[in-house]
Write a protein that holds these residues in place. Structure first.
Motif, PDB file in Angstrom:
ATOM      1  N   MET A  97       0.764  -1.103   0.143  1.00 26.66           N
ATOM      2  CA  MET A  97       0.072   0.019  -0.027  1.00 26.66           C
ATOM      3  C   MET A  97       0.892   1.172  -0.003  1.00 26.66           C
ATOM      4  O   MET A  97       0.679   2.061   0.894  1.00 26.66           O
ATOM      5  N   THR A  98       1.754   1.235  -0.966  1.00 26.25           N
ATOM      6  CA  THR A  98       2.879   2.427  -0.894  1.00 26.25           C
ATOM      7  C   THR A  98       2.679   3.396  -2.128  1.00 26.25           C
ATOM      8  O   THR A  98       2.437   2.764  -3.278  1.00 26.25           O
ATOM      9  N   VAL A  99       2.538   4.690  -1.695  1.00 21.87           N
ATOM     10  CA  VAL A  99       2.206   5.442  -3.103  1.00 21.87           C
ATOM     11  C   VAL A  99       3.651   6.375  -2.814  1.00 21.87           C
ATOM     12  O   VAL A  99       3.902   7.042  -2.057  1.00 21.87           O
ATOM     13  N   LYS A 100       4.419   6.368  -4.096  1.00 17.83           N
ATOM     14  CA  LYS A 100       5.784   7.097  -4.216  1.00 17.83           C
ATOM     15  C   LYS A 100       5.577   8.591  -3.986  1.00 17.83           C
ATOM     16  O   LYS A 100       4.621   9.172  -4.689  1.00 17.83           O
ATOM     17  N   ASN A 101       6.175   9.083  -3.089  1.00  9.96           N
ATOM     18  CA  ASN A 101       6.081  10.537  -2.627  1.00  9.96           C
ATOM     19  C   ASN A 101       4.721  11.044  -2.300  1.00  9.96           C
ATOM     20  O   ASN A 101       4.173  12.195  -2.255  1.00  9.96           O
ATOM     21  N   GLY A 102       3.875  10.045  -2.054  1.00  5.81           N
ATOM     22  CA  GLY A 102       2.445  10.408  -1.585  1.00  5.81           C
ATOM     23  C   GLY A 102       1.990  10.203  -0.053  1.00  5.81           C
ATOM     24  O   GLY A 102       3.041   9.654   0.785  1.00  5.81           O
ATOM     25  N   SER A 103       0.884  10.525   0.362  1.00 10.12           N
ATOM     26  CA  SER A 103       0.292  10.241   1.393  1.00 10.12           C
ATOM     27  C   SER A 103      -0.215   8.752   1.773  1.00 10.12           C
ATOM     28  O   SER A 103      -0.164   8.005   0.923  1.00 10.12           O
ATOM     29  N   HIS A 104      -0.653   8.417   3.027  1.00 10.29           N
ATOM     30  CA  HIS A 104      -1.134   7.025   3.086  1.00 10.29           C
ATOM     31  C   HIS A 104      -2.439   7.056   3.962  1.00 10.29           C
ATOM     32  O   HIS A 104      -2.621   6.232   5.043  1.00 10.29           O
ATOM     33  N   VAL A 105      -3.246   8.139   3.715  1.00  5.67           N
ATOM     34  CA  VAL A 105      -4.376   8.382   4.537  1.00  5.67           C
ATOM     35  C   VAL A 105      -5.464   7.230   4.412  1.00  5.67           C
ATOM     36  O   VAL A 105      -6.116   7.097   5.465  1.00  5.67           O
ATOM     37  N   ARG A 106      -5.346   6.469   3.440  1.00  4.03           N
ATOM     38  CA  ARG A 106      -6.324   5.268   3.411  1.00  4.03           C
ATOM     39  C   ARG A 106      -6.117   4.259   4.163  1.00  4.03           C
ATOM     40  O   ARG A 106      -6.837   3.533   4.722  1.00  4.03           O
ATOM     41  N   VAL A 107      -4.709   4.134   4.365  1.00  2.95           N
ATOM     42  CA  VAL A 107      -4.312   3.079   5.403  1.00  2.95           C
ATOM     43  C   VAL A 107      -4.847   3.399   6.886  1.00  2.95           C
ATOM     44  O   VAL A 107      -5.438   2.625   7.764  1.00  2.95           O
ATOM     45  N   TRP A 108      -4.638   4.951   7.183  1.00  2.00           N
ATOM     46  CA  TRP A 108      -5.256   5.167   8.594  1.00  2.00           C
ATOM     47  C   TRP A 108      -6.817   4.964   8.523  1.00  2.00           C
ATOM     48  O   TRP A 108      -7.475   4.992   9.573  1.00  2.00           O
ATOM     49  N   ILE A 109      -7.551   5.512   7.504  1.00  2.00           N
ATOM     50  CA  ILE A 109      -8.821   5.334   7.365  1.00  2.00           C
ATOM     51  C   ILE A 109      -9.219   3.790   7.421  1.00  2.00           C
ATOM     52  O   ILE A 109      -9.999   3.368   8.165  1.00  2.00           O
ATOM     53  N   LEU A 110      -8.407   2.895   6.898  1.00  2.00           N
ATOM     54  CA  LEU A 110      -8.421   1.508   7.068  1.00  2.00           C
ATOM     55  C   LEU A 110      -8.366   1.056   8.794  1.00  2.00           C
ATOM     56  O   LEU A 110      -9.204   0.116   9.155  1.00  2.00           O
ATOM     57  N   MET A 111      -7.455   1.649   9.326  1.00  2.00           N
ATOM     58  CA  MET A 111      -7.327   1.198  10.787  1.00  2.00           C
ATOM     59  C   MET A 111      -8.434   1.909  11.497  1.00  2.00           C
ATOM     60  O   MET A 111      -9.112   1.180  12.460  1.00  2.00           O
ATOM     61  N   LEU A 112      -9.182   2.818  11.161  1.00  2.00           N
ATOM     62  CA  LEU A 112     -10.121   3.386  11.807  1.00  2.00           C
ATOM     63  C   LEU A 112     -11.429   2.584  11.756  1.00  2.00           C
ATOM     64  O   LEU A 112     -12.109   2.306  12.773  1.00  2.00           O
ATOM     65  N   ILE A 113     -11.857   2.170  10.554  1.00  2.00           N
ATOM     66  CA  ILE A 113     -12.712   1.348  10.432  1.00  2.00           C
ATOM     67  C   ILE A 113     -12.622  -0.088  10.933  1.00  2.00           C
ATOM     68  O   ILE A 113     -13.634  -0.809  11.361  1.00  2.00           O
ATOM     69  N   LEU A 114     -11.324  -0.606  10.974  1.00  2.00           N
ATOM     70  CA  LEU A 114     -11.277  -1.744  11.647  1.00  2.00           C
ATOM     71  C   LEU A 114     -11.390  -1.475  13.335  1.00  2.00           C
ATOM     72  O   LEU A 114     -12.151  -2.365  13.744  1.00  2.00           O
ATOM     73  N   PHE A 115     -11.241  -0.587  13.582  1.00  2.00           N
ATOM     74  CA  PHE A 115     -11.484  -0.164  15.139  1.00  2.00           C
ATOM     75  C   PHE A 115     -12.930  -0.284  15.660  1.00  2.00           C
ATOM     76  O   PHE A 115     -13.375  -0.825  16.267  1.00  2.00           O
ATOM     77  N   LEU A 116     -13.648   0.433  14.526  1.00  2.00           N
ATOM     78  CA  LEU A 116     -15.170   0.155  14.843  1.00  2.00           C
ATOM     79  C   LEU A 116     -15.722  -0.918  14.705  1.00  2.00           C
ATOM     80  O   LEU A 116     -16.610  -1.379  15.334  1.00  2.00           O
ATOM     81  N   SER A 117     -15.190  -1.561  13.782  1.00  2.00           N
ATOM     82  CA  SER A 117     -15.668  -3.020  13.444  1.00  2.00           C
ATOM     83  C   SER A 117     -15.545  -3.844  14.619  1.00  2.00           C
ATOM     84  O   SER A 117     -16.127  -4.873  14.849  1.00  2.00           O
ATOM     85  N   VAL A 118     -14.282  -3.992  15.428  1.00  2.00           N
ATOM     86  CA  VAL A 118     -13.797  -4.614  16.339  1.00  2.00           C
ATOM     87  C   VAL A 118     -14.928  -4.292  17.345  1.00  2.00           C
ATOM     88  O   VAL A 118     -15.400  -5.256  18.123  1.00  2.00           O
ATOM     89  N   ILE A 119     -15.214  -2.998  17.671  1.00  2.00           N
ATOM     90  CA  ILE A 119     -16.225  -2.681  18.766  1.00  2.00           C
ATOM     91  C   ILE A 119     -17.564  -3.308  18.342  1.00  2.00           C
ATOM     92  O   ILE A 119     -18.126  -3.858  19.417  1.00  2.00           O
ATOM     93  N   ALA A 120     -17.989  -3.071  17.215  1.00  6.12           N
ATOM     94  CA  ALA A 120     -19.298  -3.642  16.717  1.00  6.12           C
ATOM     95  C   ALA A 120     -19.347  -5.203  17.057  1.00  6.12           C
ATOM     96  O   ALA A 120     -20.194  -5.730  17.537  1.00  6.12           O
ATOM     97  N   TYR A 121     -18.373  -6.115  16.453  1.00 10.33           N
ATOM     98  CA  TYR A 121     -18.187  -7.187  16.710  1.00 10.33           C
ATOM     99  C   TYR A 121     -18.244  -7.562  18.345  1.00 10.33           C
ATOM    100  O   TYR A 121     -18.820  -8.720  18.851  1.00 10.33           O
ATOM    101  N   ALA A 122     -17.348  -6.795  19.000  1.00  8.55           N
ATOM    102  CA  ALA A 122     -17.440  -7.131  20.587  1.00  8.55           C
ATOM    103  C   ALA A 122     -18.702  -6.844  21.163  1.00  8.55           C
ATOM    104  O   ALA A 122     -19.121  -7.787  22.025  1.00  8.55           O
ATOM    105  N   ASP A 123     -19.510  -5.994  20.718  1.00 10.35           N
ATOM    106  CA  ASP A 123     -20.860  -5.671  21.310  1.00 10.35           C
ATOM    107  C   ASP A 123     -21.683  -7.152  20.931  1.00 10.35           C
ATOM    108  O   ASP A 123     -22.609  -7.423  21.870  1.00 10.35           O
ATOM    109  N   ARG A 124     -21.517  -7.706  19.768  1.00 12.36           N
ATOM    110  CA  ARG A 124     -22.132  -8.814  19.569  1.00 12.36           C
ATOM    111  C   ARG A 124     -21.716 -10.169  20.277  1.00 12.36           C
ATOM    112  O   ARG A 124     -22.675 -10.969  20.645  1.00 12.36           O
TER     113      ARG A 124
END
Length: 455
Positions: free
Chosen positions: A1-28
């Motif tokens: 997931m590397t973009v030359k000379n670019g940002s990596h915002v999509r990786v942090w977005i992915l970490m965020l939805i992983l965090f929310l998904s973990v919470i959702a599944y834990a609630d279940r």
């Protein structure tokens, strides 16, 4: 997931939805850890407990299509934020059942109602994750992205089952609900702060944005203009989603993988306590190994699938092959019925859930991301998740009946394992080529079909 000379915002977005998904599944899943103590306190039978465990899924199924329409109409950020608050409050309220229940009947009604409300509120969460994956990731990375949030169930179990077991042992069964509800409310601030459309995110570089667009990311599906397009979800589009053979195989595949998931997050800890003689604390820790193997399998499935695409495999076989192999591996959980020690039960389950993780990581949400019509991404994900989560109703209830009727968990394990064989057969012999519904010209579709059987 590397973009030359670019940002990596999509990786942090992915970490965020992983965090929310973990919470959702834990609630279940925390109800399965607290289920033994709840059963003892209120005197529930296995069948009654099975219905309480399934209450979430009744509403989750009902809420999928409305949730998908809400996503397509109001956007991911707003819908996810509102539901995150409401489902966290529902989880908190579950901890107060003992304060308001007056006997078995009232306890059953309150618990079923709260779990039903939780399912209805959480319904848009995973279709929202799919929208985020389509919006933020090119096709060559979408398998890995989808596999990560699809594997959140294992993270949830690995982290929160031991924590919940300890909280139940030390403070009583309501405390896991209090803790998770509070975490969910706190997570809202992270979501509102960081989640934005790709074009509007202040941290995205032009290089990363171009990389997403050139790779097939649909960066504008959450824009105001796209959401206000009144022609997006027509009757014809809806019928396509309900009559397409390829999509129905994906729906059935999701049903079968979710059957395994709901066995794992509902009856598996109870099985360890009541059939294998573990206490609640040790049962919580015993779920860590299968959970970690399932998570590793999920990541492996996405990586393998994306790698096969990059090396020239057709999208069809790059998605289907890991799914088929993974589900055949998962079918080995049937062998746990004959295991003579807890060590072998955990070892068999770990292998089986590694295979299930591979299948889910490569061949469920990634397929929907690859095939959903551009004008109805949320609705396609909702129908897919609606059909799949019927297993969340059937599996806990059927498992409870089988235990009650036979006095043994062995038949239940065979029932769950049979889903794996059905899913593998469906993907191998019935599904056909994987293409975006309505997204290719006849020439593109024909070219896709001709190359589908190369590998």
């Amino acid at each position: 997931m590397t973009v030359k000379n670019g940002s990596h915002v999509r990786v942090w977005i992915l970490m965020l939805i992983l965090f929310l998904s973990v919470i959702a599944y834990a609630d279940r899943s925390i109800l399965s850890i607290a289920g033994g103590a709840i059963k003892d306190e209120f005197g529930l039978s296995p069948i009654q407990l099975g219905f309480v465990l399934s209450a979430f899924s009744w509403a989750y199924v009902i809420g999928q299509i409305p949730g998908g329409l809400f996503l397509d109409r109001f956007g991911t950020k707003k819908v996810y934020g509102v539901t995150l608050v409401l489902w966290s409050l529902s989880t908190l309220a579950m901890g107060f059942v003992g304060e308001f229940a007056n006997g078995l009947t009232s306890a059953l009604i309150i618990m079923f109602s709260l779990r039903f409300a939780l399912g209805l509120i959480e319904a848009p969460s995973f279709p929202a994750n799919a929208r985020v994956a389509i919006m933020w990731f090119p096709k060559a990375e979408r398998g890995r992205a989808s596999s990560l949030f699809a594997s959140s169930q294992y993270f949830a179990v690995a982290i929160f089952s031991p924590l919940s077991g300890w909280l139940v042992s030390e403070f009583g069964w309501p405390w896991p609900f209090f803790v998770l509800g509070a975490i969910g409310l706190a997570a809202l601030f992270a979501w509102l702060w960081y989640m934005k459309e790709p074009r509007l995110h202040p941290r995205v570089s032009p290089q990363e944005l171009n990389y997403i667009v050139e790779g097939g990311g649909l960066i504008d599906i959450d824009s105001t203009e796209a959401r206000k397009d009144k022609n997006r979800v027509s009757r014809a589009t809806f019928l396509k989603l309900l009559t397409n053979r390829m999509l129905w195989c994906a729906y059935i595949g999701q049903y079968c993988t979710i059957a395994l998931s709901y066995f794992f997050i509902t009856w598996f800890p109870i099985y360890l306590v009541q059939a294998r003689g573990m206490d609640i604390l040790h049962a919580g820790f015993a779920t860590i190994a299968p959970a970690l193997f399932g998570f590793a399998g999920g990541i492996s499935g996405g990586i393998i699938s994306d790698y096969l695409i990059r090396t020239g495999w057709s999208v069809s076989w790059a998605r289907k092959t890991p799914y088929i192999v993974g589900m055949l591996m998962a079918a080995t959980l049937i062998a746990a019925a004959g295991a003579n020690s807890n060590f072998w039960v955990i070892a068999i389950m770990s292998f089986a859930f590694y295979g299930k993780g591979i299948a889910a990581g490569a061949g469920t949400w990634a397929i929907i991301s690859d095939t959903a019509p551009k004008e109805a991404v949320g609705l396609a994900g909702a129908i897919f998740n609606c059909v799949g989560n019927i297993a969340g109703i059937v599996t806990p209830v059927m498992f409870g009946y089988l235990v009650a009727l036979t006095g043994s968990y062995s038949v239940g394990l065979i029932f769950v394992g049979a889903h794996c064989i059905v899913a593998a057969i469906c993907f191998l012999f019935i599904m056909g080529p994987i293409v975006r519904v309505g997204g290719e010209t006849p020439e593109e579709s024909q070219r896709y079909t001709l190359t589908d059987g190369v590998r």
